[in-house]
Design a protein around this motif. Structure first.
Motif, PDB file in Angstrom:
ATOM      1  N   ARG A 193      -0.091  10.548   6.398  1.00 36.15           N
ATOM      2  CA  ARG A 193      -1.064  10.770   7.581  1.00 36.15           C
ATOM      3  C   ARG A 193      -2.194  11.490   7.627  1.00 36.15           C
ATOM      4  NH1 ARG A 193       3.436   9.420  11.203  1.00 36.15           N
ATOM      5  NH2 ARG A 193       4.053   7.089  11.242  1.00 36.15           N
ATOM      6  N   ARG A 194      -1.524  12.826   7.024  1.00 36.63           N
ATOM      7  CA  ARG A 194      -2.542  13.874   7.167  1.00 36.63           C
ATOM      8  C   ARG A 194      -3.414  13.536   6.074  1.00 36.63           C
ATOM      9  NH1 ARG A 194      -0.776  19.873   6.659  1.00 36.63           N
ATOM     10  NH2 ARG A 194      -2.555  20.972   6.338  1.00 36.63           N
ATOM     11  N   LEU A 195      -3.110  13.417   4.963  1.00 31.02           N
ATOM     12  CA  LEU A 195      -3.914  13.156   3.762  1.00 31.02           C
ATOM     13  C   LEU A 195      -5.099  12.010   3.929  1.00 31.02           C
ATOM     14  CD1 LEU A 195      -3.941  13.980   0.748  1.00 31.02           C
ATOM     15  CD2 LEU A 195      -2.117  12.164   0.354  1.00 31.02           C
ATOM     16  N   GLU A 198      -2.794  -1.386  13.308  1.00 34.43           N
ATOM     17  CA  GLU A 198      -2.351  -2.346  12.751  1.00 34.43           C
ATOM     18  C   GLU A 198      -1.354  -2.025  11.477  1.00 34.43           C
ATOM     19  OE1 GLU A 198      -5.401  -5.115  11.976  1.00 34.43           O
ATOM     20  OE2 GLU A 198      -3.943  -6.748  11.363  1.00 34.43           O
ATOM     21  N   GLU A 199      -2.023  -1.292  10.666  1.00 37.59           N
ATOM     22  CA  GLU A 199      -1.304  -0.843   9.541  1.00 37.59           C
ATOM     23  C   GLU A 199      -0.014  -0.011   9.765  1.00 37.59           C
ATOM     24  OE1 GLU A 199      -4.402   0.081   6.013  1.00 37.59           O
ATOM     25  OE2 GLU A 199      -4.721   1.268   7.555  1.00 37.59           O
ATOM     26  N   GLU A 200      -0.184   0.749  10.761  1.00 37.29           N
ATOM     27  CA  GLU A 200       1.137   1.371  11.075  1.00 37.29           C
ATOM     28  C   GLU A 200       2.216   0.496  11.446  1.00 37.29           C
ATOM     29  OE1 GLU A 200       2.119   4.537  10.836  1.00 37.29           O
ATOM     30  OE2 GLU A 200       0.187   5.891  10.926  1.00 37.29           O
ATOM     31  N   ASN A 201       1.918  -0.398  12.326  1.00 34.84           N
ATOM     32  CA  ASN A 201       2.781  -1.420  12.974  1.00 34.84           C
ATOM     33  C   ASN A 201       3.430  -2.358  11.794  1.00 34.84           C
ATOM     34  OD1 ASN A 201       2.196  -0.671  15.400  1.00 34.84           O
ATOM     35  ND2 ASN A 201       0.785  -2.193  15.862  1.00 34.84           N
ATOM     36  N   TYR A 202       2.545  -2.555  10.770  1.00 35.15           N
ATOM     37  CA  TYR A 202       3.130  -3.158   9.621  1.00 35.15           C
ATOM     38  C   TYR A 202       4.052  -2.502   8.623  1.00 35.15           C
ATOM     39  CZ  TYR A 202       2.407  -6.728   6.040  1.00 35.15           C
ATOM     40  OH  TYR A 202       2.678  -7.731   5.061  1.00 35.15           O
ATOM     41  N   GLY A 203       3.807  -1.261   8.815  1.00 34.16           N
ATOM     42  CA  GLY A 203       4.775  -0.309   7.873  1.00 34.16           C
ATOM     43  C   GLY A 203       4.195   0.090   6.528  1.00 34.16           C
ATOM     44  N   LEU A 222      -8.953  12.337   3.837  1.00 28.56           N
ATOM     45  CA  LEU A 222      -9.850  11.838   2.840  1.00 28.56           C
ATOM     46  C   LEU A 222     -10.452  10.649   3.578  1.00 28.56           C
ATOM     47  CD1 LEU A 222      -7.124  10.897   0.087  1.00 28.56           C
ATOM     48  CD2 LEU A 222      -8.947  12.593   0.079  1.00 28.56           C
ATOM     49  N   GLY A 223     -10.466  10.593   5.149  1.00 30.00           N
ATOM     50  CA  GLY A 223     -11.537   9.738   5.754  1.00 30.00           C
ATOM     51  C   GLY A 223     -11.018   8.258   5.767  1.00 30.00           C
ATOM     52  N   CYS A 224      -9.890   8.125   5.494  1.00 32.16           N
ATOM     53  CA  CYS A 224      -9.316   6.577   5.551  1.00 32.16           C
ATOM     54  C   CYS A 224      -7.937   6.368   6.114  1.00 32.16           C
ATOM     55  CB  CYS A 224      -9.122   6.021   4.033  1.00 32.16           C
ATOM     56  SG  CYS A 224      -7.940   6.886   3.003  1.00 32.16           S
ATOM     57  N   PRO A 225      -7.914   6.938   7.444  1.00 33.24           N
ATOM     58  CA  PRO A 225      -6.665   6.949   8.324  1.00 33.24           C
ATOM     59  C   PRO A 225      -6.158   5.695   8.589  1.00 33.24           C
ATOM     60  CG  PRO A 225      -8.766   7.285  10.040  1.00 33.24           C
ATOM     61  CD  PRO A 225      -9.228   7.331   8.451  1.00 33.24           C
ATOM     62  N   PHE A 226      -4.945   5.448   8.837  1.00 32.11           N
ATOM     63  CA  PHE A 226      -4.165   4.082   8.945  1.00 32.11           C
ATOM     64  C   PHE A 226      -4.310   3.882  10.496  1.00 32.11           C
ATOM     65  CE2 PHE A 226      -1.477   6.441   5.903  1.00 32.11           C
ATOM     66  CZ  PHE A 226      -1.568   5.574   5.002  1.00 32.11           C
ATOM     67  N   THR A 259       2.580   2.508   5.648  1.00 33.36           N
ATOM     68  CA  THR A 259       3.013   4.095   5.079  1.00 33.36           C
ATOM     69  C   THR A 259       4.264   3.906   4.339  1.00 33.36           C
ATOM     70  OG1 THR A 259       3.881   4.465   7.514  1.00 33.36           O
ATOM     71  CG2 THR A 259       1.461   5.510   6.821  1.00 33.36           C
ATOM     72  N   ASP A 260       5.201   3.390   5.083  1.00 32.88           N
ATOM     73  CA  ASP A 260       6.556   3.395   4.235  1.00 32.88           C
ATOM     74  C   ASP A 260       6.369   2.583   2.887  1.00 32.88           C
ATOM     75  OD1 ASP A 260       8.120   4.518   6.132  1.00 32.88           O
ATOM     76  OD2 ASP A 260       8.173   2.707   7.280  1.00 32.88           O
TER      77      ASP A 260
END
Ligand code: A3P
Length: 301
Positions: free
Chosen positions: A212-214, A225-230, A218-222, A232-233
């Motif tokens: 998430r920090r990365l 909706e992406e978090e809910n969809y998983g 890099l200016g492309c945070p999650f 990052t995993d």
């Protein structure tokens, strides 16, 4: 000056750091000819700090909109070093690389020490992600790697003790290790918007938080909706040691330069150096690390 190295080659010292003949050729050409863009992202490491892993993560992160289906992802059929090239190694041929097909923001990786970066990189103001690893594990990983890369006729002297002694004296691929790290650590303190400094050990311990920090750096945070969809995993699973090292391309494939892809995956653990270094060696390395980094507020023990 040249010193007989344990990289099946001579190591040459240039601007205070040690390079193989082949690498140095690339460093010089890249210093002269590489034109950085303001939007470029440079992933910087010393060899064996987890470059392959972070290449995969950054590629997946930065290209997630292009490749939303994890079953069709380019990382399943390409080694991360093919998807994210080493900048200086692109310059070892007489023909210079053509980066015009690279989509912006371009992602490159490099082992170049801060002092040896091409001038255009400094001028461009582009961002850096620096990944470092504790020197004991880095050294042991490098020792295994160079042993694997040696051709049979070169399999002479490469005792762990001799290699250790050289590493401690600063004579190692892109070493002195500590100077390499410090070059970027200082920049990250001066300009945290420009240089994100990460540790392999932290990436192992809290991968999601660092991803998430990365993404923010890099200016492309999650998005939520992406978090809910998983997502990052999904990225972390795709780039995990087990997943990558068991892919056919990484078990049997080779890089265009000839290295076998499997050489970039060994154990992928923290603390494996304890299985190779004596108590005296571990203590000596810790002592050097403390001496070199203490006054700068960085701990890598
Ligand atoms: P070990 O030799 O300790 O196993 P680099 O990519 O900079 O060459 O570093 C290689 C090191 O990173 C090796 O360490 C390798 O096993 C480890 N590595 C490669 N892929 C990894 C992954 N997906 N997760 C964690 N470690 C990984």
């Amino acid at each position: 000056p040249a010193e007989k190295g344990w990289v099946a080659n001579y190591l040459h010292q240039y601007q205070g750091f040690w390079h193989t003949t082949r690498q140095l050729q690339g460093v010089l050409a890249c210093q002269k000819h590489f034109q950085a863009h303001h939007t470029d992202i440079l992933l910087v490491t010393t060899p064996k700090s987890g470059t392959t892993w972070l290449k995969a993560i950054m590629f997946a992160l930065m290209n997630r909109a292009r490749f939303p289906d994890p079953k069709q992802h380019p990382l399943l059929t390409n080694n991360p070093h093919v998807l994210v090239p080493f900048l200086e190694l692109e310059y070892i041929d007489t023909q210079f690389p053509d980066f015009t097909s690279f989509i912006s923001p371009r992602l490159f990786s490099t082992h170049l020490p801060f002092v040896s970066l091409p001038k255009s990189v400094e001028d461009s103001g582009c961002k850096f992600v620096y990944l470092c690893r504790n020197p004991k594990d880095t050294f042991v990983s490098l020792w295994h790697f160079t042993n694997k890369l040696r051709k049979p006729k070169e399999k002479v002297e490469n005792s762990l003790e001799e290699a250790f002694d050289k590493f401690c004296r600063g004579v190692s691929l892109c070493g002195p290790f500590w100077d390499h790290v410090l070059g970027y650590w200082k920049q990250s303190l001066e300009d945290p918007e420009r240089v994100l400094f990460l540790k392999y050990e932290d990436l192992k311990k809290k991968p999601k938080a660092l991803l998430r920090r990365l993404s923010e750096f890099l200016g492309c945070p999650f998005s939520q909706e992406e978090e809910n969809y998983g997502v990052t995993d999904e990225i972390l699973n795709l780039c995990s040691f087990d997943k990558l090292s068991n892919l056919e391309v990484n078990k049997t494939g080779k890089l265009p330069s000839g290295e076998e892809n499997c050489t970039f995956f060994r154990r992928g653990e923290v603390g494996d150096s304890m299985n190779y270094l004596t108590a005296d060696m571990l203590e000596k390395m810790d002592r050097i690390t403390e001496q070199k980094l203490k006054s700068c507020g960085l701990s890598l023990l």
